[in-house]
Design a protein around this motif. Structure first.
Motif, PDB file in Angstrom:
ATOM      1  N   HIS A 109      51.188 -17.202 -17.228  1.00  0.00           N
ATOM      2  CA  HIS A 109      51.721 -18.024 -16.130  1.00  0.00           C
ATOM      3  C   HIS A 109      50.875 -19.028 -16.188  1.00  0.00           C
ATOM      4  O   HIS A 109      50.935 -20.022 -15.180  1.00  0.00           O
ATOM      5  CB  HIS A 109      51.196 -17.142 -14.718  1.00  0.00           C
ATOM      6  CG  HIS A 109      51.705 -15.970 -14.737  1.00  0.00           C
ATOM      7  ND1 HIS A 109      52.920 -15.608 -14.589  1.00  0.00           N
ATOM      8  CD2 HIS A 109      51.029 -14.460 -14.719  1.00  0.00           C
ATOM      9  CE1 HIS A 109      53.228 -14.275 -14.367  1.00  0.00           C
ATOM     10  NE2 HIS A 109      52.174 -13.631 -14.731  1.00  0.00           N
ATOM     11  N   LYS A 148      50.477 -22.943 -16.445  1.00  0.00           N
ATOM     12  CA  LYS A 148      51.505 -23.954 -16.473  1.00  0.00           C
ATOM     13  C   LYS A 148      51.033 -25.081 -17.261  1.00  0.00           C
ATOM     14  O   LYS A 148      51.872 -26.161 -17.674  1.00  0.00           O
ATOM     15  CB  LYS A 148      51.456 -24.669 -15.099  1.00  0.00           C
ATOM     16  CG  LYS A 148      51.730 -23.681 -13.768  1.00  0.00           C
ATOM     17  CD  LYS A 148      53.150 -23.743 -13.682  1.00  0.00           C
ATOM     18  CE  LYS A 148      53.591 -22.971 -12.403  1.00  0.00           C
ATOM     19  NZ  LYS A 148      53.301 -21.466 -12.530  1.00  0.00           N
ATOM     20  N   ASP A 202      56.007 -17.724 -17.270  1.00  0.00           N
ATOM     21  CA  ASP A 202      56.829 -17.177 -16.356  1.00  0.00           C
ATOM     22  C   ASP A 202      58.285 -17.001 -16.677  1.00  0.00           C
ATOM     23  O   ASP A 202      59.262 -17.197 -16.034  1.00  0.00           O
ATOM     24  CB  ASP A 202      56.945 -18.175 -15.146  1.00  0.00           C
ATOM     25  CG  ASP A 202      55.672 -18.404 -14.523  1.00  0.00           C
ATOM     26  OD1 ASP A 202      55.236 -19.564 -14.008  1.00  0.00           O
ATOM     27  OD2 ASP A 202      54.669 -17.477 -14.452  1.00  0.00           O
TER      28      ASP A 202
END
Lengths: 284, 354, 321
Positions: free
Chosen positions: B297, B299, B346
């Motif tokens: 997850h 970023k 994601d």
């Protein structure tokens, strides 16, 4: 019965030895300060305060490390000191003779001398792992946990110094205990409490071990609490054990800065207690 | 007094807040900051790359060189965006932890010594002798075994102080891997890993720590990545390779060893380049790897990949300046294909970057 | 009448509620101290459990520390922790005693304040500074000048000669002990000084009255009278020395081995954790390090608790006198 002359000689030798011991102790202090100044002053320049920590071999400064240390230390004290003073308030005002207070004082004294690396381990499991990364906040929390026992100890000592007559007078006027504490006791103990906070600040400024697993380090600028943040002790640790001359010289500068800061804080705290302490007693 | 104290406190508080806000504002980076941790072996070149990359794009790469073991541990705990390790993880371990690894740079571990009067490259050593030193079987520099390799050098009757890595280290892995290959006694007694139980000597932290300790301790021997030798002008020893020749460390020597690697056939890019054949090969060569989660997850993954791509395609010169060997273009293609096929953040693909 | 008392009653009620809130705040803060301790202990036990249940009692008695075969034992770290602290005490206690005696007896009055302040400044120096000073100044000094001399002269002594054997590394258990000694010196000194100063004058004057010399008064009157405080101070210093991390990590040598020589490299519990925690691979390795932390915490807890109890008893006795 040994002769008087022999006993006098023994006394003179022993007391001479005590002088030698003092000399040795002072010599160590002098040696450490001398090393700090001779190796640290050379590297001191405007760059140290205006540039970030460099890559090996490049020029740079300690700005992000200084900022990180200031932020985390202040945060640690801002979190820990109020909690500590509130706890000290309980021990001194509400529960002075309670059985629970005896236990709390004892546990507090143990925490006071507990190894700080264990605190770092604790905060790693509590904050870093769930959060998913190292952060300045975790570093600040670990420093706060170290500040709390110091604040509790000195806080209680200082609050107890406030004479009971003042509390009785306030209670006689119909004030609730909290009103008495905040309007009478705290102001009376103000200088002592400030001294305690300053001493806690000094103690925590030099702590490295708890930051090793919590705030880690950051070679660039970072002002966000949720990310790893540079700090002076870690940078000193890393740079001093490296073979690069520019890193080593920065490590000494950092060590000099921390030591000067802590020394001045301790002296300042002492001054505060002497100056304002006397004032208070004169007012009475 | 009360009034002025109050005003003083308020003024201080105001000043501090203003200062932090100013500093904070100037510090709010324009782009995301990438965080990585791990091997000290490639740390010099990663630091140079990060500096150059920041100048070009403004993106900061915060790389903490805490040792390969640290890199592996931190990426497994997902406390950093990427981990760096000189010890490649076995394909089974990669699968178990949901990680992907690829080689980023190639370098060599060099034996360094602190002997008065000995010039860099003058001392000749071979694997079994070094193994014996680290096993504690050879304790003085004028031991016949060392003297035999150096007939023209007058070695002193000085105690040897073997320095090893006290932290979890890929350099350690490379070094012990080489020693295990050339000395069965070492393989049996100590073994090969990022962290082993050393029978003799003392430990230092990081390549930096070992370099520092060797420089500080008379009679010491240690092992560090070549960039550290160059940057600090240490006294290195020449090493006997599998082909029987004594070679000095250099980018060409590492290249020669790395030429034997067959990256296409290695699942998970698992390659250990120690004791490779070749007349000019350096016996303790190794690739340094990057580890990333297959599914995450984080970023900052795309930003990290952009940095690695930049380093592959524009960082060769900087690497060569520090005597590292860049990864060949054919392997880079394979690696970036892996990024596209395997990495998801994601659920979305992150390469090629949009 | 009621128009005047109503706002007053409201005020009273508000103040009473505020009192409940404030009191609750203080109780919670005080309870937090207990919670922190329980939390630390709980986190340590939880983290150490895998290692302790795997190695059981052997964890405390085995010297092995092998991440390859995944066998861990705390003996080497325990040994190093105890030895370095003992060396520190052996050096620091006599020095502290001497300084305390000097400051309370011999020193001219005008000089006492400044010297006492200087000694306490030593306590303010951060531990990492001691560490790098030890590494860059003390270790080379020991390596090139002191240790070779010590090895040459003491190596062949019967019985205790093995304590001084070995290559002069400059760093090792002895150096770490030395640095620790300088670190704990100010703490022990200040406790001893406080305790000496609180000796009742009547006792000392009585001794002087029958013709005792200054030294005899110190040794035979002041010291026995201050026994509890002195022991408490020494134990506090010991507790500090046991837990010290940064000063030791730089100079202890990081070797998970027990050697018979004091000059050999070793490791302590806190140095092991500091060096290896962020990179310990594998749950059992990490758990072993946390178990080391638990051991250290229990060890320091026992010593500091005993010291505080002793000192508390002294305070009580002092108050009653």
């Amino acid at each position: 019965m040994r002769s008087l002359a022999r006993r006098k000689l023994a006394a003179r030798l022993a007391l001479g030895a005590s002088g030698v011991a003092t000399f040795i102790g002072l010599a160590f202090l002098a040696a450490i300060l001398w090393t700090l100044f001779s190796r640290g002053l050379g590297g001191l320049s405007w760059h140290v305060f205006t540039e970030m920590t460099p890559a090996p071999g490049s020029e740079g400064g300690l700005l992000n490390a200084i900022y990180g240390s200031v932020v985390m230390t202040l945060l640690g004290v801002l979190i820990g000191a109020p909690i500590g003073i509130l706890a000290a308030t309980y021990l001194s005002e509400y529960g002075r003779r309670a059985r629970l207070s005896v236990v709390i004082r004892f546990i507090n004294d143990v925490l006071l001398s507990a190894p700080s690396i264990v605190i770092g381990l604790f905060v790693y499991t509590l904050v870093v792992l769930p959060m998913g990364h190292f952060s300045a906040m975790a570093g600040a929390i670990s420093l706060a946990i170290i500040v709390i026992p110091v604040a509790v100890r000195t806080g209680e000592d200082m609050l107890r110094l406030v004479p009971q007559s003042m509390r009785h007078g306030s209670a006689g006027l119909g004030a609730q205990p909290w009103r008495t504490i905040t309007s009478i006791v705290y102001p009376a103990a103000r200088s002592g409490l400030l001294t305690g906070v300053l001493l806690a600040l000094a103690r925590v400024s030099g702590e490295t071990a708890p930051l090793l697993f919590t705030a880690l380090n950051n070679q660039f600028w970072n002002a966000r609490l949720s990310q790893p943040m540079a700090n002076l002790p870690y940078v000193i640790f890393q740079y001093a054990t490296s073979p690069y001359p520019n890193w080593q010289s920065l490590a000494w500068v950092g060590a000099l800065l921390i030591t000067l800061f802590v020394l001045f804080l301790s002296i300042f705290a002492r001054l505060v207690s002497r100056l304002f302490g006397q004032r208070e007693s004169r007012v009475e | 007094m009360k009034q002025t104290t109050k005003r003083w406190i308020v003024a201080m508080a105001g000043a501090l807040t203003a200062l932090s806000l100013m500093a904070g504002a100037s510090g709010v980076a324009r782009a995301q900051d990438i965080s990585g941790a791990g091997a000290t072996f490639p740390a010099p070149i990663y630091a140079k790359w990060a500096e150059a990359y920041k100048q070009q794009t403004g993106v900061a790469l915060n790389y903490q060189s805490i040792g390969s073991g640290g890199g592996i541990k931190q990426i497994e705990a997902a406390t950093v965006t990427f981990g760096a390790s000189d010890m490649p993880l076995m394909p089974q371990v990669l699968q178990q932890n949901g990680l992907v690894q690829w080689p980023m740079i190639i370098g060599g571990a060099i034996p360094v010594v602190n002997l008065a009067g000995v010039q860099p490259g003058q001392l000749l050593l071979d694997g079994p002798t070094i193994a014996a030193i680290y096993l504690g079987d050879i304790t003085r520099w004028n031991d016949p075994a060392i003297q035999k390799l150096n007939p023209r050098l007058k070695l002193p009757k000085q105690d040897i102080a073997p320095i090893y890595r006290a932290d979890g280290s890929g350099t350690n892995f490379l070094f012990t891997n080489f020693l295990s290959k050339v000395s069965p006694k070492f393989a049996q007694q100590v073994g090969s890993n990022t962290s082993v139980q050393w029978p003799a000597g003392l430990g230092a932290k990081g390549n930096e720590g070992v370099a520092n300790q060797v420089l500080q301790t008379a009679g010491a021997i240690g092992y560090v990545e070549y960039a550290y030798v160059v940057q600090t002008h240490m006294t290195y020893a020449r090493l006997r390779n599998a082909a029987g020749y004594y070679v000095a460390p250099s980018a060409q020597a590492f290249q020669s060893a790395a030429a034997n690697a067959d990256w296409a056939k290695a699942p998970g890019f698992y390659q250990v380049l120690t004791n490779e054949p070749g007349a000019t090969s350096w016996p303790i060569t190794g690739a340094s790897f990057i580890l990333l989660h297959v599914q995450s997850h984080d970023k900052n993954t795309t930003a990290a990949l952009k940095f690695f791509d930049w380093a592959y395609n524009h960082g060769q010169q900087l690497a060569q300046q520090l005597d590292y060997v860049p990864i060949p273009a054919s392997v880079v293609k394979m690696v970036e294909a892996k990024w596209s096929s395997a990495l998801r953040v994601d659920g979305q693909a992150v390469w090629p970057a949009k | 009448m009621s128009a005047v008392t109503l706002p007053f009653k409201r005020q009273l009620r508000r103040e009473a509620r505020a009192e409940q809130v404030f009191r609750a705040l203080t109780v919670c803060s005080a309870a937090l101290v207990l919670i922190v301790l329980a939390g630390v202990l709980g986190a340590l036990v939880h983290g150490a459990w895998p290692a302790l249940s795997t190695f059981k009692f052997g964890f405390l008695t085995r010297e092995v520390w092998n991440p390859v075969t995944i066998q861990f034992g705390a003996l080497a770290a325990l040994y190093g922790t105890v030895i370095t602290s003992l060396i520190a005490m052996v050096i620091a206690v006599p020095l502290a005693f001497g300084i305390a005696v000097f400051l309370t007896e011999t020193c001219p009055l005008w000089l006492r304040g400044p010297i006492a302040t200087c000694i306490e400044l030593l306590a303010a120096v951060p531990s990492i500074v001691f560490g790098i000073w030890g590494l860059f100044v003390l270790a080379p000094l020991l390596q090139h000048h002191v240790q070779p001399w010590v090895i040459d002269h003491f190596e062949d002594l019967p019985g205790i000669g093995h304590l001084f054997r070995g290559p002069p590394y400059g760093i090792g258990l002895a150096t770490a002990g030395f640095v620790l000694a300088i670190m704990v010196l100010p703490f022990i000194t200040s406790v001893m000084r406080e305790v000496f100063l609180s000796t009742p004058r009547s006792l000392k004057e009585a001794a002087y009255g029958i013709g005792a010399t200054q030294w005899e008064v110190i040794w035979d009157v002041v010291l026995p009278n201050s026994r509890a405080g002195v022991i408490g101070g020494i134990m506090l210093g010991l507790g500090r020395a046991l837990g010290e991390t940064m000063a030791v990590t730089f100079v202890v040598g990081n070797a998970h081995r027990i050697s018979s020589s004091l000059l050999a490299p070793g490791t302590t519990i806190s140095a092991s954790i500091a060096n290896e925690f962020t990179e310990a691979l594998g749950p059992l390795y990490t758990s072993s390090l946390v178990a080391l932390g638990l051991l250290l915490f229990i060890l320091t807890f026992i010593i500091i608790a005993a010291a505080r109890l002793l000192l508390a008893r002294l305070e009580q006795r002092g108050a009653s006198v």
